[in-house]
Design a protein around this motif. Structure first.
Motif, PDB file in Angstrom:
ATOM      1  N   ILE A 153      40.337  45.156  77.267  1.00 18.13           N
ATOM      2  CA  ILE A 153      41.761  45.490  77.247  1.00 18.13           C
ATOM      3  C   ILE A 153      41.941  46.976  77.543  1.00 18.13           C
ATOM      4  N   ALA A 154      42.752  47.291  78.522  1.00 14.68           N
ATOM      5  CA  ALA A 154      43.076  48.674  78.832  1.00 14.68           C
ATOM      6  C   ALA A 154      43.965  49.252  77.737  1.00 14.68           C
ATOM      7  N   PRO A 155      44.032  50.575  77.597  1.00 16.64           N
ATOM      8  CA  PRO A 155      44.926  51.177  76.601  1.00 16.64           C
ATOM      9  C   PRO A 155      46.362  50.708  76.800  1.00 16.64           C
ATOM     10  N   GLY A 156      46.961  50.184  75.760  1.00 14.38           N
ATOM     11  CA  GLY A 156      48.324  49.672  75.835  1.00 14.38           C
ATOM     12  C   GLY A 156      48.438  48.311  76.482  1.00 14.38           C
ATOM     13  N   GLY A 157      47.323  47.735  76.920  1.00 16.23           N
ATOM     14  CA  GLY A 157      47.349  46.454  77.602  1.00 16.23           C
ATOM     15  C   GLY A 157      47.323  45.283  76.642  1.00 16.23           C
ATOM     16  N   GLU A 158      47.544  44.099  77.199  1.00 16.09           N
ATOM     17  CA  GLU A 158      47.563  42.857  76.436  1.00 16.09           C
ATOM     18  C   GLU A 158      46.761  41.795  77.170  1.00 16.09           C
ATOM     19  N   VAL A 159      45.963  41.029  76.438  1.00 14.29           N
ATOM     20  CA  VAL A 159      45.220  39.911  76.994  1.00 14.29           C
ATOM     21  C   VAL A 159      45.426  38.710  76.082  1.00 14.29           C
ATOM     22  N   THR A 160      45.060  37.532  76.581  1.00 14.53           N
ATOM     23  CA  THR A 160      45.170  36.321  75.786  1.00 14.53           C
ATOM     24  C   THR A 160      43.848  35.562  75.820  1.00 14.53           C
ATOM     25  N   SER A 161      43.671  34.691  74.854  1.00 12.12           N
ATOM     26  CA  SER A 161      42.505  33.826  74.798  1.00 12.12           C
ATOM     27  C   SER A 161      42.975  32.459  74.325  1.00 12.12           C
ATOM     28  N   ASP A 162      42.627  31.401  75.073  1.00 12.56           N
ATOM     29  CA  ASP A 162      43.124  30.059  74.801  1.00 12.56           C
ATOM     30  C   ASP A 162      42.076  29.210  74.084  1.00 12.56           C
ATOM     31  N   PHE A 163      42.554  28.434  73.128  1.00 10.89           N
ATOM     32  CA  PHE A 163      41.693  27.509  72.389  1.00 10.89           C
ATOM     33  C   PHE A 163      42.392  26.155  72.335  1.00 10.89           C
ATOM     34  N   GLN A 164      41.727  25.115  72.816  1.00 15.09           N
ATOM     35  CA  GLN A 164      42.306  23.779  72.824  1.00 15.09           C
ATOM     36  C   GLN A 164      41.777  22.970  71.654  1.00 15.09           C
ATOM     37  N   ARG A 165      42.689  22.205  71.057  1.00 15.95           N
ATOM     38  CA  ARG A 165      42.319  21.429  69.873  1.00 15.95           C
ATOM     39  C   ARG A 165      43.268  20.239  69.738  1.00 15.95           C
ATOM     40  N   ALA A 166      42.747  19.134  69.245  1.00 15.27           N
ATOM     41  CA  ALA A 166      43.577  17.956  69.029  1.00 15.27           C
ATOM     42  C   ALA A 166      44.555  18.208  67.880  1.00 15.27           C
ATOM     43  N   TRP A 167      45.769  17.718  68.047  1.00 13.40           N
ATOM     44  CA  TRP A 167      46.786  17.891  67.016  1.00 13.40           C
ATOM     45  C   TRP A 167      46.398  17.081  65.780  1.00 13.40           C
ATOM     46  N   PRO A 168      46.348  17.725  64.602  1.00 16.62           N
ATOM     47  CA  PRO A 168      45.856  17.037  63.404  1.00 16.62           C
ATOM     48  C   PRO A 168      46.885  16.086  62.803  1.00 16.62           C
ATOM     49  N   ALA A 169      46.386  15.140  62.019  1.00 11.66           N
ATOM     50  CA  ALA A 169      47.276  14.190  61.348  1.00 11.66           C
ATOM     51  C   ALA A 169      48.041  14.851  60.213  1.00 11.66           C
ATOM     52  N   VAL A 170      47.463  15.883  59.619  1.00 14.71           N
ATOM     53  CA  VAL A 170      48.134  16.651  58.560  1.00 14.71           C
ATOM     54  C   VAL A 170      48.061  18.123  58.933  1.00 14.71           C
ATOM     55  N   PRO A 171      49.022  18.948  58.490  1.00 14.26           N
ATOM     56  CA  PRO A 171      49.005  20.377  58.850  1.00 14.26           C
ATOM     57  C   PRO A 171      47.722  21.055  58.404  1.00 14.26           C
ATOM     58  N   GLN A 172      47.273  21.992  59.235  1.00 14.97           N
ATOM     59  CA  GLN A 172      46.090  22.776  58.931  1.00 14.97           C
ATOM     60  C   GLN A 172      46.428  24.260  59.021  1.00 14.97           C
ATOM     61  N   THR A 173      45.600  25.069  58.401  1.00 16.43           N
ATOM     62  CA  THR A 173      45.696  26.517  58.549  1.00 16.43           C
ATOM     63  C   THR A 173      44.722  26.948  59.634  1.00 16.43           C
ATOM     64  N   LEU A 174      45.252  27.480  60.716  1.00 18.32           N
ATOM     65  CA  LEU A 174      44.442  27.885  61.865  1.00 18.32           C
ATOM     66  C   LEU A 174      44.322  29.402  61.882  1.00 18.32           C
ATOM     67  N   VAL A 175      43.103  29.887  62.045  1.00 15.22           N
ATOM     68  CA  VAL A 175      42.830  31.320  62.033  1.00 15.22           C
ATOM     69  C   VAL A 175      42.166  31.722  63.342  1.00 15.22           C
TER      70      VAL A 175
END
Length: 287
Positions: A153-175
């Protein structure tokens, strides 16, 4: 910091704009001409915020940014793809006539169990030096579920990172946690509940830059997004407490930051935020 918030739309994606020190508010007072009645009108203007308030009011220092000679990764927010809107409201005059416009009743509101969703974490380098590439560790209910690459990341810049996951049957805490820490490790980790309502924020460039140039005692960092995330964390925790009559079991819904848009022009009262498209149901849609 005193911030008045305009909720622009009620949907699974809620649009909000800050700051609102010039925001028109409505106040009610007794009507002298009609005893027992009230008159609702625009409130008197509020005094301007003091210079220190932009970085968090009493919870902010007035020091300049001390990160010029280092990098500082900031995990700013986590968005979910695809964008699905929880509900919409059809308006008639001042009040809603139905909770969902008929032509939108069949639209998908939430991912289905097992559907693949993408969690996109946004990371900004708040420092003055380049941040090297590293990895993002992903946890679900404190269990390791994967890792992804985070580009440099350059100074002041922004990047993203993608993570794919199946939607759970009950809510989860994702970190999402950046593996390599830096001088302010408190914002290298972000936790959200998977079913939390998404919040979109529009912020003026001047205020955004003030947050990034002053260390907030509320968060310990130089970041507008950290201030929003810490506020949401506090709100989500407080609303779990029971509220007699209104919510005896507490408020089950949580909120998470899903988008931040920085604009150069001032946010004027009641003006639609940039990038919004109105539909017959007065809801916000992407782009």
């Amino acid at each position: 910091m005193t911030t008045r918030v305009r909720i622009a739309v009620l949907a699974s994606t809620v649009a909000v704009s800050t700051p609102f020190h010039a925001f028109a508010r409505l106040c009610s007072h007794p009507d002298p001409a009609n005893p027992g009645s009230v008159v609702t009108a625009e409130c008197p203007p509020l005094p301007p915020l003091p210079p220190d308030a932009a970085g968090g009011g009493a919870a902010a220092t007035v020091t300049t940014n001390q990160l010029a000679d280092t990098f500082e990764r900031d995990v700013t927010y986590m968005e979910r793809l695809p964008k699905l809107f929880n509900y919409c409201i059809a308006w008639a005059g001042w009040g809603p006539t139905t909770f969902c416009a008929p032509e939108q009743a069949a639209e998908q509101r939430w991912p289905t169990v097992g559907q693949t969703v993408t969690w996109r974490v946004h990371v900004v380098n708040k420092g003055g030096q380049p941040a090297p590439a590293t990895t993002v560790t992903w946890l679900a209910d404190n269990a390791f579920v994967g890792s992804t690459v985070l580009p440099a990341i350059a100074p002041g810049g922004e990047v993203t990172s993608d993570f794919q996951r199946a939607w759970p049957a009950v809510p989860q805490t994702l970190v999402a946690e950046v593996a390599q820490s830096d001088v302010l490790p408190a914002n290298n980790r972000l936790s959200v509940r998977t079913d939390a309502l998404a919040l979109w924020m529009w912020v003026e460039r001047e205020l955004y830059d003030q947050f990034n140039s002053r260390q907030s005692l509320f968060t310990g960092t130089y970041s507008y997004e950290d201030w929003v995330n810490r506020t949401l964390e506090w709100m989500n925790t407080r609303t779990l407490a029971p509220y007699p009559i209104v919510a005896p079991q507490g408020v089950r819904d949580q909120m998470r930051l899903d988008r931040v848009t920085v604009i150069a022009e001032p946010l004027t009262p009641w003006r639609a935020a940039p990038g919004r498209r109105r539909t017959s149901a007065s809801r916000t849609e992407p782009g």
